[in-house]
Write a protein that holds these residues in place. Structure first.
Motif, PDB file in Angstrom:
ATOM      1  N   GLU A  71      -9.358   0.086  -2.902  1.00 35.05           N
ATOM      2  CA  GLU A  71      -8.606   1.214  -3.442  1.00 35.05           C
ATOM      3  C   GLU A  71      -7.699   0.802  -4.593  1.00 35.05           C
ATOM      4  OE1 GLU A  71      -6.369   2.660  -0.018  1.00 35.05           O
ATOM      5  OE2 GLU A  71      -4.565   1.843  -0.948  1.00 35.05           O
ATOM      6  N   THR A  72      -7.250  -0.461  -4.611  1.00 32.98           N
ATOM      7  CA  THR A  72      -6.451  -0.924  -5.741  1.00 32.98           C
ATOM      8  C   THR A  72      -7.318  -1.025  -6.984  1.00 32.98           C
ATOM      9  OG1 THR A  72      -5.052  -2.194  -4.232  1.00 32.98           O
ATOM     10  CG2 THR A  72      -4.883  -2.713  -6.572  1.00 32.98           C
ATOM     11  N   ARG A 111       1.603   2.078  -3.604  1.00 35.52           N
ATOM     12  CA  ARG A 111       0.489   1.943  -4.550  1.00 35.52           C
ATOM     13  C   ARG A 111       0.212   3.224  -5.334  1.00 35.52           C
ATOM     14  NH1 ARG A 111      -3.831  -0.702  -1.380  1.00 35.52           N
ATOM     15  NH2 ARG A 111      -2.564  -2.550  -1.799  1.00 35.52           N
ATOM     16  N   PRO A 116      -5.862   5.459  -3.255  1.00 36.50           N
ATOM     17  CA  PRO A 116      -4.523   5.240  -2.696  1.00 36.50           C
ATOM     18  C   PRO A 116      -3.976   6.559  -2.151  1.00 36.50           C
ATOM     19  CG  PRO A 116      -4.707   4.331  -4.917  1.00 36.50           C
ATOM     20  CD  PRO A 116      -5.917   5.175  -4.694  1.00 36.50           C
ATOM     21  N   ARG A 174       2.208   6.680   3.536  1.00 39.46           N
ATOM     22  CA  ARG A 174       2.131   5.448   4.308  1.00 39.46           C
ATOM     23  C   ARG A 174       3.525   4.873   4.529  1.00 39.46           C
ATOM     24  NH1 ARG A 174      -2.798   3.102   0.645  1.00 39.46           N
ATOM     25  NH2 ARG A 174      -4.526   4.029   1.801  1.00 39.46           N
ATOM     26  N   THR A 228      -5.832   4.280   6.790  1.00 39.58           N
ATOM     27  CA  THR A 228      -5.285   2.997   6.412  1.00 39.58           C
ATOM     28  C   THR A 228      -5.831   2.610   5.050  1.00 39.58           C
ATOM     29  OG1 THR A 228      -7.118   1.919   7.546  1.00 39.58           O
ATOM     30  CG2 THR A 228      -5.093   2.258   8.800  1.00 39.58           C
ATOM     31  N   ALA A 229      -5.167   1.656   4.420  1.00 41.60           N
ATOM     32  CA  ALA A 229      -5.591   1.222   3.096  1.00 41.60           C
ATOM     33  C   ALA A 229      -6.937   0.535   3.177  1.00 41.60           C
ATOM     34  CB  ALA A 229      -4.557   0.278   2.499  1.00 41.60           C
ATOM     35  N   ARG A 230      -7.819   0.848   2.233  1.00 37.77           N
ATOM     36  CA  ARG A 230      -9.115   0.176   2.167  1.00 37.77           C
ATOM     37  C   ARG A 230      -8.957  -1.071   1.312  1.00 37.77           C
ATOM     38  NH1 ARG A 230     -13.565   4.745   1.056  1.00 37.77           N
ATOM     39  NH2 ARG A 230     -11.937   6.294   1.221  1.00 37.77           N
ATOM     40  N   GLU A 231      -8.648  -2.174   1.990  1.00 36.48           N
ATOM     41  CA  GLU A 231      -8.380  -3.429   1.280  1.00 36.48           C
ATOM     42  C   GLU A 231      -9.647  -4.254   1.115  1.00 36.48           C
ATOM     43  OE1 GLU A 231      -5.722  -3.709  -0.151  1.00 36.48           O
ATOM     44  OE2 GLU A 231      -4.289  -2.476   0.922  1.00 36.48           O
ATOM     45  N   SER A 260      -8.942  -5.696  -3.053  1.00 38.53           N
ATOM     46  CA  SER A 260      -8.711  -4.382  -2.452  1.00 38.53           C
ATOM     47  C   SER A 260      -9.519  -3.300  -3.166  1.00 38.53           C
ATOM     48  CB  SER A 260      -7.224  -4.035  -2.503  1.00 38.53           C
ATOM     49  OG  SER A 260      -7.016  -2.671  -2.246  1.00 38.53           O
ATOM     50  N   PRO A 278       0.796  -1.232   0.000  1.00 37.32           N
ATOM     51  CA  PRO A 278       0.000   0.000   0.000  1.00 37.32           C
ATOM     52  C   PRO A 278       0.828   1.282   0.000  1.00 37.32           C
ATOM     53  CG  PRO A 278      -0.924  -1.590   1.533  1.00 37.32           C
ATOM     54  CD  PRO A 278       0.391  -2.164   1.072  1.00 37.32           C
TER      55      PRO A 278
END
Length: 615
Positions: A385-386, A356, A527, A531, A612-615, A383, A353
Motif C-alpha cells: 500500500e505504500t 500514511r 492506505p 488506524r 490492517t495495512a497491506r505491508e 509495503s 501506517p
C-alpha cells in the motif's frame, strides 16, 4: 446561487450544527485558552457553517450493449418508459427493436458526486439490472452514454433534476461469478471512472442566524481571501465571494483538491481580524498546544490558517521528540508550501501506517522536488500500500510526469510499467479509474498455464518460453498471437485481440490462483484512515488517553484514497507466498471470516471493513 431563503439558512445551520458541529470549530476550549488573553480574536468558523459538504447521488436508466445473447427485452415499467424517452430524444431509430435484442439490457445507473467535485472530474458508477429482469449477465457489456441527474420515482413516474454528469464505459463484472450460483452478481457491475461531471460543485459558507448581514458577509470573504487565492484565466482572484448577505461562495484551492475536509477546517480557522500583537500571542499559545496530544492536530490547523507567519512555529515542532507534534507540524507545513515538510512526511508514510494516508496526500499537494523525491523512493519499499499509495500521490501531483504518465492501452485503461527496485508486484484497481501498474519490468508467467481473458480470449502456454493468446468468436476468423512469457507482452496481446480491462484482470487473477504468476498481485492496496498507533513519550508508551496507549490521528480525512461507491477496501491481504490472510474486524472474535471469491471479491467490493495495512 442567487438567494437563500431565511428558513433554508436556519435549517442548514441547525443540520450542520447537529451532524458536523466541529467542522469549522478548530479552537481549543482548554483552560490555557481562556487564560491566554487572545479569546477576542474571532475566527471565521465562529460566524459560519459550511455548505455543500455532502455527496449528491445521481442516477439514470441506461442501455448496455454487446452482451452476446445474455440480455433481454425489458418488461413495461417506469424504467422502460424513461429509457424509451431518452432514446427518442437522441433520435435512435426503432428503439423498441433495439430493446428487444438479446444483446442489450436495460440497467439502472448510480453514482455519487463528492463535495467539491470539479467540471471534468471522473467518478465511478454502479450498474444493476432491475428486479425481475430476464437478463442473465452483464459480462462483456458496454454502457452507452447516459445523462445522470438527481432523480425520484413518484406515482410510477420519474422526476428529474438538472443534468449533472454523463455516464459511459465498459462494465466490469466479477469474472469469478458463474451463471448457476451467482446470477445476482452477474447482473451487477461497475464502470470505473465512467462518470464525468459536467458542472463543478462549489462549496459555500452560510452565516449563522444573528450574523446575516452584508457587512459580515464581506468580512468573512475578505478574511478568507487574505489567506487564500487562486488564478482564474491567468488573473489572481480570491477563493471566497460574498454572494448575498448570508451566503459566501468558496472555490476549492488547488492544494486541497484531494482534501476538501481539511480545506474547510483551515478556512474556519482563519482570523476575521487580528493585530500583530494578537497574532504573536496566539502563535505562542499554539506553539505549546502543538505538544499536547489532544490539542496538537487543531493547533497545527490553526497555524496553517495563519500561513507564512505560522510556518516558523511549525518548523520548530519538527525538532520535537513527540511523534504527533512532528507529524502534525509537517502536514501543515506541506499545505503552506514549505519543503522542510517532505522528509518527515516521507518517514511517516514509510514507518507508521496510521499516518500514511495523511502523509502521502500532503506530499502530493507540494509543488517541490523534495516531495517528488520522497514519493519516488517510496515506490521501492516492500509495503504494497505504500508503493501504490506513492504512485497515486505522484499521479495526483502531476499526471503528465514521465514516471507515472503510462499509456492508454487500447483506449480502455491506464497502463504503467515502472522500473522500480522493490519486489515485483502487479496492482489493479476497482475504483476511480481502470488501471494496471507493474512494479518492476520483465515480470513473467510460469508454464504450464491455461487462462481465460473474458469470453472470447484464451491464454495458453506453448512451452517454457512462449505463450499463445487466441481469440475465438462466432462469425469471426480465429486469431492468435505468440508472445514470450513476459506479463507485459501477454497483456498487450490480449488487448490487441479485443480484450477489455476486466478481461485482462481476470487472466491475472486466474494466473495468481493457479500459481502461474509468481509476482505479488494486489487489488486496491490503499492506505486507510482510522488506524491506531502506539503513542510513545520519553521512550515509554503513553497511556494517559486510552487504556491500551493507542491513539488515532485527529486530523481531517483526505479523499485521495477513499473508495468511491460506498465500498471499503478489503481486509484480505496477499502474504506474498500465494496464500491469503483475512483480518477479523473484531480482534477477540474466535472465528475469522473467510475470503469471498478471492481476488475479485476485493475487486467488486464483496469484502468490506477497515483492514490492517497491506505491508
Amino acid at each position: 446561487m442567487k438567494y437563500l431563503p431565511k428558513w433554508l439558512c436556519l435549517f442548514l445551520t441547525m443540520f450542520v450544527a447537529c451532524s458536523c458541529r466541529n467542522v469549522l470549530d478548530v479552537r481549543s476550549q482548554s483552560p490555557d485558552d481562556v487564560a491566554s488573553g487572545d479569546r477576542d480574536v474571532r475566527l471565521v468558523g465562529s460566524m459560519v457553517v459550511p455548505f455543500g459538504m455532502f455527496p449528491i447521488r445521481v442516477e439514470a436508466v441506461g442501455l448496455v450493449t454487446g452482451l452476446r445473447g445474455t440480455g433481454s427485452d425489458p418488461a413495461p415499467s417506469a424504467y422502460r418508459a424513461a429509457l424509451l424517452d431518452e432514446m427518442q430524444t437522441r433520435r435512435i431509430p426503432n428503439p423498441n427493436a433495439v430493446l428487444a435484442s438479446r444483446d442489450t439490457a436495460l440497467v439502472v445507473i448510480r453514482g455519487v458526486l463528492r463535495p467539491g467535485i470539479q467540471k471534468g472530474d471522473r467518478f465511478d458508477l454502479e450498474v444493476r439490472i432491475p428486479e425481475r429482469s430476464e437478463t442473465t449477465s452483464l459480462r462483456g457489456g458496454y454502457l452507452l452514454e447516459s445523462r445522470l441527474k438527481e432523480m425520484a420515482l413518484l406515482d410510477n413516474q420519474f422526476h428529474e433534476g438538472h443534468l449533472l454528469a454523463l455516464a459511459e464505459g465498459p462494465v466490469m463484472v466479477d469474472p469469478s461469478a458463474d451463471g448457476k450460483h451467482d446470477r445476482v452478481l452477474l447482473g451487477r457491475g461497475r464502470v470505473l471512472g465512467g462518470g464525468l461531471a459536467v458542472k463543478s460543485r462549489p462549496l459555500g459558507l452560510v452565516l449563522k442566524p444573528g450574523q446575516q448581514n452584508v457587512r459580515n458577509s464581506s468580512r468573512v470573504a475578505n478574511a478568507v481571501n487574505r489567506r487564500f487565492h487562486t488564478f482564474l484565466n491567468g488573473v489572481k482572484v480570491g477563493v471566497a465571494k460574498a454572494k448575498t448577505d448570508e451566503y459566501i461562495e468558496l472555490r476549492v484551492h488547488p492544494k486541497y483538491k484531494d482534501n476538501i475536509d481539511r480545506y474547510v477546517h483551515v478556512v474556519g480557522a482563519v482570523a476575521l481580524e487580528e493585530s500583530a500583537p494578537e497574532r504573536k500571542q496566539r502563535t505562542e499559545r499554539l506553539k505549546h498546544q502543538l505538544l499536547e496530544p489532544t490539542l496538537g492536530a487543531n493547533a497545527a490547523l490553526e497555524l496553517e490558517a495563519i500561513g507564512t507567519e505560522g510556518a516558523e512555529t511549525l518548523l520548530t515542532a519538527l525538532e520535537s521528540a513527540d511523534l504527533e507534534a512532528r507529524f502534525y507540524a509537517a502536514e501543515a507545513l506541506a499545505y503552506i508550501g514549505r519543503r522542510e515538510a517532505a522528509k518527515p512526511l516521507g518517514e511517516a508514510a514509510r514507518r507508521e501506517p496510521a499516518f500514511r494516508v495523511f502523509a502521502l496526500t500532503a506530499l502530493s499537494a507540494m509543488d517541490d522536488f523534495a516531495a517528488y523525491e520522497q514519493l519516488r523512493e517510496l515506490l521501492d519499499v516492500p509495503s504494497a500500500e505504500t508503493r501504490y499509495g506513492a504512485f497515486r500521490a505522484l499521479w495526483a501531483m502531476n499526471p503528465e510526469d514521465a514516471l507515472v504518465l503510462g499509456e492508454r492501452l487500447g483506449g480502455q485503461f491506464s497502463y504503467h510499467v515502472l522500473g522500480t527496485n522493490g519486489p515485483p508486484m502487479i496492482h489493479v484497481t476497482r475504483n476511480r479509474r481502470p488501471e494496471i501498474v507493474l512494479f518492476g519490468q520483465h515480470q513473467r508467467f510460469l508454464s504450464p498455464l491455461t487462462l481465460n481473458a473474458g469470453n472470447r480470449v484464451m491464454v495458453t502456454g506453448c512451452g517454457p518460453d512462449e505463450i499463445a493468446v487466441s481469440k475465438y468468436a462466432v462469425g469471426e476468423a480465429d486469431q492468435q498471437r505468440i508472445v514470450s512469457t513476459e506479463v507485459d507482452e501477454v497483456i498487450r496481446a490480449v488487448v490487441e485481440l479485443g480484450g477489455t480491462y476486466p478481461d485482462v484482470v481476470q487472466a491475472l487473477q486466474e494466473a495468481k490462483a493457479a500459481g502461474a504468476l509468481p509476482s505479488r498481485f494486489e487489488v486496491d492496496a490503499l492506505p486507510q484512515a482510522g488506524r491506531a498507533y502506539d503513542r510513545v513519550a520519553d521512550g515509554r508508551p503513553d497511556k494517559r488517553d486510552t487504556e491500551s496507549g493507542q491513539r488515532r490521528p485527529q486530523n481531517p480525512v483526505p479523499e485521495m484514497f477513499s473508495v468511491q461507491g460506498g465500498h471499503e477496501t478489503s481486509h484480505t491481504r496477499d502474504t506474498g507466498d500465494g496464500s491469503e490472510e483475512t483480518a477479523s474486524e473484531d480482534p477477540t472474535s474466535a472465528e475469522r471470516p473467510r475470503p469471498l471469491g478471492g481476488f475479485f471479491a476485493r475487486m467488486m467490493g464483496r469484502e468490506s471493513g477497515q483492514g490492517t495495512a497491506r505491508e
